[in-house]
Write a protein that holds these residues in place. Sequence first.
Motif, short mmCIF file in Angstrom:
data_model
loop_
_atom_site.label_atom_id
_atom_site.label_comp_id
_atom_site.label_asym_id
_atom_site.label_seq_id
_atom_site.Cartn_x
_atom_site.Cartn_y
_atom_site.Cartn_z
N LYS A 31 44.09 34.48 47.33
CA LYS A 31 44.01 35.90 47.04
C LYS A 31 42.57 36.34 47.23
O LYS A 31 41.65 35.70 46.72
CB LYS A 31 44.45 36.16 45.59
CG LYS A 31 44.42 37.62 45.20
CD LYS A 31 44.85 37.79 43.75
CE LYS A 31 44.74 39.24 43.36
NZ LYS A 31 45.06 39.45 41.96
N GLU A 32 42.36 37.40 47.99
CA GLU A 32 41.00 37.89 48.22
C GLU A 32 40.43 38.47 46.93
O GLU A 32 41.09 39.19 46.20
CB GLU A 32 41.01 38.98 49.29
CG GLU A 32 39.63 39.52 49.59
CD GLU A 32 39.63 40.63 50.63
OE1 GLU A 32 38.55 41.14 50.91
OE2 GLU A 32 40.70 40.98 51.15
N VAL A 33 39.19 38.12 46.67
CA VAL A 33 38.48 38.63 45.51
C VAL A 33 37.48 39.67 46.00
O VAL A 33 36.68 39.41 46.89
CB VAL A 33 37.74 37.50 44.76
CG1 VAL A 33 36.93 38.05 43.61
CG2 VAL A 33 38.73 36.45 44.29
N LYS A 34 37.54 40.83 45.43
CA LYS A 34 36.62 41.92 45.80
C LYS A 34 35.33 41.78 44.98
O LYS A 34 35.38 41.70 43.76
CB LYS A 34 37.25 43.29 45.53
CG LYS A 34 38.58 43.52 46.22
CD LYS A 34 38.36 43.94 47.65
CE LYS A 34 39.71 44.29 48.24
NZ LYS A 34 39.71 44.40 49.64
N LEU A 35 34.21 41.74 45.67
CA LEU A 35 32.93 41.70 44.98
C LEU A 35 32.58 43.10 44.50
O LEU A 35 32.81 44.08 45.21
CB LEU A 35 31.84 41.16 45.91
CG LEU A 35 32.03 39.72 46.36
CD1 LEU A 35 30.96 39.34 47.38
CD2 LEU A 35 31.98 38.78 45.18
N PRO A 36 32.00 43.22 43.32
CA PRO A 36 31.77 44.56 42.77
C PRO A 36 30.62 45.33 43.40
O PRO A 36 30.57 46.54 43.30
CB PRO A 36 31.46 44.28 41.30
CG PRO A 36 31.00 42.88 41.25
CD PRO A 36 31.68 42.17 42.37
N LYS A 38 28.98 46.26 46.77
CA LYS A 38 29.03 46.30 48.24
C LYS A 38 28.24 47.50 48.74
O LYS A 38 28.15 48.51 48.08
CB LYS A 38 30.49 46.42 48.73
CG LYS A 38 31.25 45.13 48.69
CD LYS A 38 30.68 44.20 49.71
CE LYS A 38 31.56 43.01 49.93
NZ LYS A 38 30.97 42.06 50.81
N TRP A 139 28.68 40.85 36.09
CA TRP A 139 28.02 40.96 37.40
C TRP A 139 26.77 41.81 37.23
O TRP A 139 26.80 42.82 36.53
CB TRP A 139 28.96 41.62 38.41
CG TRP A 139 30.01 40.69 38.92
CD1 TRP A 139 31.25 40.47 38.38
CD2 TRP A 139 29.94 39.86 40.07
NE1 TRP A 139 31.94 39.56 39.12
CE2 TRP A 139 31.15 39.16 40.17
CE3 TRP A 139 28.94 39.63 41.03
CZ2 TRP A 139 31.41 38.26 41.20
CZ3 TRP A 139 29.20 38.73 42.05
CH2 TRP A 139 30.42 38.06 42.11
#
Length: 180
Positions: A31-36, A38, A139
């Motif tokens: 599952k792709e994890v979205k970085l907060p 960008k 984060w």
Amino acid sequence: MKKLFTILSLLLVITAAVQPAAQAGNKNKQKEVKLPFKGSKYETDKKYFRAFESGTSTNQSTAKKMALHNAKVVLAGNLDATVKAVTDQYINQMNTSEGIEDASTFQQQSREAVKQLIGEVTVIDEKLFATKDGRYTYWIAIEMPKEALRRGISKQMKENTKINQAEFQKIFDQEMDKLD
């Protein structure tokens, strides 16, 4: 009728055997994890070195401390790589053995400046996420002006008057332009 019952039983057994295998296949899918953080706001540019990282803990403040530490480690690595590139160019331009000795001193002083400056970072963004199991992932995005690095190294260089500060400034500016 017996044939029909046998065929239905066989289909039921095959279906039961295939279903867990299909479910196991679904569990292994990535599952792709979205970085907060960008976008250009979080990337190193002509004016700032930037880094972002995370930390996870059952305690919010510990997660934040871990994230800040991890981001500073990344930032310090970027600073060190830049200082190394500037130093290497500086050494290459000094052909005498005395020049190489001076450049070696310069490299050591530059790394000391990086260690001192890493405490002068600014937090530009932060986000906190809670997991279902009671853990927190924090984060954090940080930045440091490139000018602060130049000033810090220049301050260290004043202690060693043999180093040509104008030449250093020229090389430093060239390296900063490469980062864009």
